[in-house]
Scaffold this active site. Structure first.
Site, short mmCIF file in Angstrom:
data_model
loop_
_atom_site.label_atom_id
_atom_site.label_comp_id
_atom_site.label_asym_id
_atom_site.label_seq_id
_atom_site.Cartn_x
_atom_site.Cartn_y
_atom_site.Cartn_z
N THR A 101 0.82 -1.22 0.00
CA THR A 101 0.00 0.00 0.00
C THR A 101 0.85 1.26 0.00
O THR A 101 0.45 2.29 -0.54
CB THR A 101 -0.92 -0.02 1.23
OG1 THR A 101 -1.85 -1.09 1.07
CG2 THR A 101 -1.70 1.27 1.39
N SER A 161 1.44 -7.61 -0.80
CA SER A 161 2.15 -8.59 0.02
C SER A 161 1.30 -9.79 0.43
O SER A 161 1.83 -10.78 0.92
CB SER A 161 2.78 -7.94 1.25
OG SER A 161 1.85 -7.74 2.28
N THR A 197 1.69 -4.18 4.28
CA THR A 197 1.51 -4.46 5.70
C THR A 197 1.04 -5.90 5.97
O THR A 197 1.22 -6.42 7.06
CB THR A 197 0.48 -3.50 6.33
OG1 THR A 197 -0.77 -3.65 5.66
CG2 THR A 197 0.94 -2.06 6.25
N ASP A 198 0.40 -6.51 4.95
CA ASP A 198 -0.32 -7.76 5.24
C ASP A 198 0.58 -8.91 5.69
O ASP A 198 0.19 -9.71 6.55
CB ASP A 198 -1.15 -8.18 4.02
CG ASP A 198 -2.38 -7.29 3.86
OD1 ASP A 198 -2.71 -6.55 4.81
OD2 ASP A 198 -3.00 -7.32 2.78
#
Ligand code: SIN
Length: 355
Positions: free
Chosen positions: A36, A83, A116-117
């Site tokens: 992101t 990710s 971030t995932d």
């Protein structure tokens, strides 16, 4: 998606045009992988319907002109992925690139921009496979680069600031996010939308970064990086198949039996509470353990740790407990441990108790 390693030096920070002041700045390589932080939406108020990983690293750096007063930055586009689609092959590419760059005298530290995932998984993998004391700092963003109040630029500036500090050396892989500095081992994503999305449950952050100042308030105790026996080369060509199953009301043994039939080498259980497991699933896992599959009990709770012999007779069943590692990080450690030749429950428990 295939990994690429396009490299560029940001014009304003070109090492051939260094002033005497900038020559004293730390030399930081920024490796971009997507996420992101490199996302773009059709309009500035859209923070959920965007495409991750579409903005190049040059543009990310150009959005933060003050980087030039913090570090001499060189940048590489290692990948451009969301990710959630992180692949084992890309982990290998990234870890090898980090090790190669850190071997060079002209690099003082590395920043990795990431989605971030799965950031916490990548960070922990690198924590165990980077072979250097130099700082490696991951960062990310919850809002795409096109958003009002995008959080990526400040997170990037803070990550580069941390990576350039002597205090960050020898701390293992770090995550700089929303002004806090976390250890890769402890940090987890805890919100689907908030900019304060990363925390280190139970233990808390290592320190903070703000307005160019970095302060560590505690150190990292468990061995990592140079003190870790794990090497990315050991998994590069053959990752052991390790999967995660859950325990929940009405759970069946279908998933465990299917994994065993598929030749799984290890199963991490996201158990309830202290890693407790539904009796039906536990019976299937005990049978799998008897066939040589490594079974690790972790918890779906989100904080705390899983005590050995707390909720199941681990000695009798041949199970291993994950301690404070969540199921996703426990999977990373189990893959590395199995690839390094650790096979018995006793040896694997020792690994989980140490790293
Ligand atoms: C991703 O993980 O690549 C998308 C989500 C995010 O970065 O917040």
């Amino acid at each position: 998606m295939a990994a690429t390693c396009a490299s560029l030096t940001i014009a304003a920070m070109n090492t051939s045009t260094l002033t005497s002041a900038s020559r004293a700045l730390p030399r930081i390589a920024v490796l971009a992988t997507g996420g992101t932080i490199a996302g773009a939406a059709p309009d500035a108020t859209n923070t959920s319907g965007y495409q991750a990983g579409v903005v190049g690293v040059g543009q990310l750096l150009a959005a933060v002109p003050s980087l030039a007063s913090v570090a001499n930055v060189q940048a590489e586009q290692v990948a451009s992925v969301d990710s959630k689609d992180m692949a084992l092959a890309l982990w290998v590419t990234l870890a090898q690139r980090v090790n190669t760059l850190l071997d060079r005298d002209e690099i003082d530290g590395i920043v990795i921009t990431h989605g971030t995932d799965t950031l916490e998984e990548t960070a922990y993998l690198l924590h165990l496979t980077v072979k250097s004391d130099k700082p490696v700092v991951l960062t990310a963003a919850m809002r795409p680069s096109s958003a009002l109040s995008a959080d990526g630029p400040l997170n990037l500036l803070n990550a580069v600031t941390v990576a350039g500090k002597d205090e960050a050396r020898g701390q293992g892989v770090l995550v700089a996010f929303n002004n806090r500095i976390h250890s890769a081992r402890d940090v987890v994503k805890t919100s689907t939308y908030a900019v304060d999305a990363f925390h280190s449950p139970e233990i808390g952050a290592l320190g903070w970064v703000q307005d160019g100042r970095v302060e560590f308030q505690r150190g990292v105790v468990r061995p990592h990086t140079n003190a870790s026996p794990f090497a990315i080369g050991s998994v590069a060509s053959a990752w052991p198949l390790v999967e995660i199953v859950g325990s929940y009301a009405g759970a069946s043994r279908v998933a465990v039996d299917a994994l065993v039939a598929a030749g799984v080498k290890g199963i991490v259980v996201a158990g309830t509470g202290n890693g407790s497991i539904h009796a039906t699933v536990q019976t299937a896992l005990a049978e799998a353990a008897a066939k040589g599959v490594a079974i690790v009990r972790s918890s779906r709770v989100g904080s705390g740790h899983v005590m050995r012999n707390g909720a199941a007779s681990d000695d009798a069943l041949g199970f291993i407990t994950a301690g404070a590692l969540n199921p996703y990080k426990a999977r990373v450690l189990l893959m590395l441990a199995l690839a390094s030749g650790q096979a018995t429950p006793v040896a694997l428990q020792q690994v989980f108790d140490t790293y």
